[in-house]
Design a protein around this motif. Structure first.
Motif, mmCIF file in Angstrom:
data_model
loop_
_atom_site.group_PDB
_atom_site.id
_atom_site.type_symbol
_atom_site.label_atom_id
_atom_site.label_comp_id
_atom_site.label_asym_id
_atom_site.label_seq_id
_atom_site.Cartn_x
_atom_site.Cartn_y
_atom_site.Cartn_z
ATOM 1 N N GLY A 185 61.086 28.496 18.473
ATOM 2 C CA GLY A 185 62.353 29.458 18.176
ATOM 3 C C GLY A 185 63.534 28.824 18.194
ATOM 4 O O GLY A 185 64.546 29.335 18.034
ATOM 5 N N ALA A 186 63.564 27.463 18.187
ATOM 6 C CA ALA A 186 64.934 26.804 18.229
ATOM 7 C C ALA A 186 65.309 26.943 16.837
ATOM 8 O O ALA A 186 64.658 26.689 15.758
ATOM 9 N N PRO A 187 66.718 27.110 16.524
ATOM 10 C CA PRO A 187 67.171 27.171 15.398
ATOM 11 C C PRO A 187 67.137 25.845 14.747
ATOM 12 O O PRO A 187 67.720 24.956 15.107
ATOM 13 N N ARG A 229 52.047 18.585 31.988
ATOM 14 C CA ARG A 229 52.127 19.658 31.002
ATOM 15 C C ARG A 229 53.844 19.879 30.684
ATOM 16 O O ARG A 229 54.364 19.602 31.669
ATOM 17 N N VAL A 230 54.284 20.242 29.555
ATOM 18 C CA VAL A 230 55.489 20.373 29.165
ATOM 19 C C VAL A 230 55.586 21.817 28.847
ATOM 20 O O VAL A 230 54.805 22.190 27.802
ATOM 21 N N THR A 231 56.454 22.554 29.313
ATOM 22 C CA THR A 231 56.735 24.242 29.170
ATOM 23 C C THR A 231 57.710 24.198 28.441
ATOM 24 O O THR A 231 58.958 23.581 28.454
ATOM 25 N N ILE A 232 57.636 25.099 26.887
ATOM 26 C CA ILE A 232 58.799 25.325 25.987
ATOM 27 C C ILE A 232 59.009 26.593 26.301
ATOM 28 O O ILE A 232 57.887 27.382 25.939
ATOM 29 N N ARG A 250 58.488 20.000 15.334
ATOM 30 C CA ARG A 250 57.689 21.112 15.020
ATOM 31 C C ARG A 250 57.484 22.024 16.167
ATOM 32 O O ARG A 250 57.463 23.246 15.968
ATOM 33 N N LEU A 251 57.322 21.436 17.295
ATOM 34 C CA LEU A 251 56.959 22.159 18.520
ATOM 35 C C LEU A 251 58.185 23.048 18.990
ATOM 36 O O LEU A 251 58.309 24.397 18.954
#
Length: 337
Positions: A287-289, A327-330, A281-282
């Motif tokens: 914006g992942a297809p 933290r994780v950056t997307i 979901r994240l």
């Protein structure tokens, strides 16, 4: 139109169950390829229309993938008109090549064409599009999911009801074997079109269909029904896990250039079955297809939480994912980090 053969009654009951949930005056459209299943669906819809108080029509989609595809769609529409369905539309589908293969591209184009046409024909009225998938199609879908090593959602098969492009779709014949639609089509005196792609083993679904027949021969009858029963049970589990995952998605903090960050502590306490769904979901929200996001991608992201040892950024379809400290950056793939 009398339903003199038991197979006709079976098809009509499936359609009737959908129509009973539609408001009076709704537009109900059958998606018709001209094949056996869709013609049985169209005939059943035509037979149930008056009693249900709805307007019933059909849509024939021309994918343009074969030399005579336009003629095939026209012939399918003519049979629908002969059944008394109205409106009946023949529409083209723009099949754009994607990394998912021809079958997936044709499916996406078909849904888009069906949804657009249904919305246009219905106007402000409630509407729904009926699809002719059968129990055999469901079994083949589950078998393909097993072969691909897919998760519970994929193994749950096709849902009886779904929404695509803002349009509701239903599969009234999903509980019936293909033999029933074949018998019903014959009893209604309809002439089905035989899709040459159904004999082309270059397509995974054709190979699955033949493999399923081989399994029935070797292990005995009932394999297809058992696969469908397993899918029904898995769907209930998958639905519950999806609901739990939806409520477990942690808050993200926006950064520059479309970046979002999430705290590792918000993820590491989740059960693995939930965390993988939360990751998906994240990533989709960033914006992942959807069609390009695989279980391998999700597992790699999860390793940033469960097996962190300073690994570098992950390059996913449309995204760049990286852990820095807690933290994780997307971020979109086009931005720097």
């Amino acid at each position: 139109m009398a339903a003199g053969h038991p197979s006709q009654a079976d098809c009509r009951r499936g359609v009737r169950a959908v129509l009973e949930g539609m408001p009076e005056g709704s537009l109900v459209l059958a998606a018709v390829s001209g094949g056996t299943d869709s013609l049985a669906l169209a005939a059943a819809l035509a037979a149930e229309t008056t009693a249900a108080g709805v307007e019933a029509g059909a849509i024939a989609v021309d994918h343009g993938l074969q030399e005579d595809s336009a003629q095939t769609a026209l012939l399918a529409s003519q049979q629908c008109i002969g059944l008394g369905l109205e409106p009946v539309a023949v529409v083209p589908a723009d099949v754009a090549a994607t990394g998912e293969g021809l079958e997936a591209a044709a499916r996406d184009a078909r849904y888009a064409a069906l949804a657009d046409t249904a919305t246009r024909l219905a106007g402000e009225r409630p509407h729904i599009v009926l699809l002719g998938h059968t129990r055999d199609d469901q079994a083949e879908q589950v078998l393909l999911g097993l072969v691909r090593g897919s998760g519970a959602r994929s193994l749950a098969g096709m849902p009886a009801v779904l929404t695509r492009e803002g349009t509701p779709f239903a599969r009234p014949l999903l509980h019936l074997p293909r033999a029933t639609t074949e018998a019903a089509t014959q009893a209604w005196g309809l002439v089905p079109w035989e899709d040459p792609m159904n004999a082309d083993e270059g397509f995974a679904r054709v190979r699955a269909r033949r493999a399923l027949a081989d399994l029935e021969d070797r292990l005995g009858p009932g394999i297809a029904q058992a696969l469908v029963r397993s899918a029904d049970l898995l769907r209930e589990d998958a639905d519950l896990l999806d609901q739990l995952a939806e409520s477990s998605v942690p808050a993200t903090e926006p950064g520059e250039d479309g970046q979002n960050t999430v705290a590792v502590t918000d993820l590491e306490g989740l059960a693995p079955a939930l965390r993988s769904r939360v990751w998906r979901r994240l990533l989709l929200a960033a914006g992942a297809p959807a069609g390009s996001l695989t279980a391998t991608h999700v597992a790699a992201c999860d390793a940033l939480v469960t097996e962190w040892h300073g690994q570098g950024p992950l390059h996913l379809p449309g995204l760049r994912v990286q852990r820095s400290g807690g933290r994780v950056t997307i971020a979109p793939a086009t931005t720097g980090q």
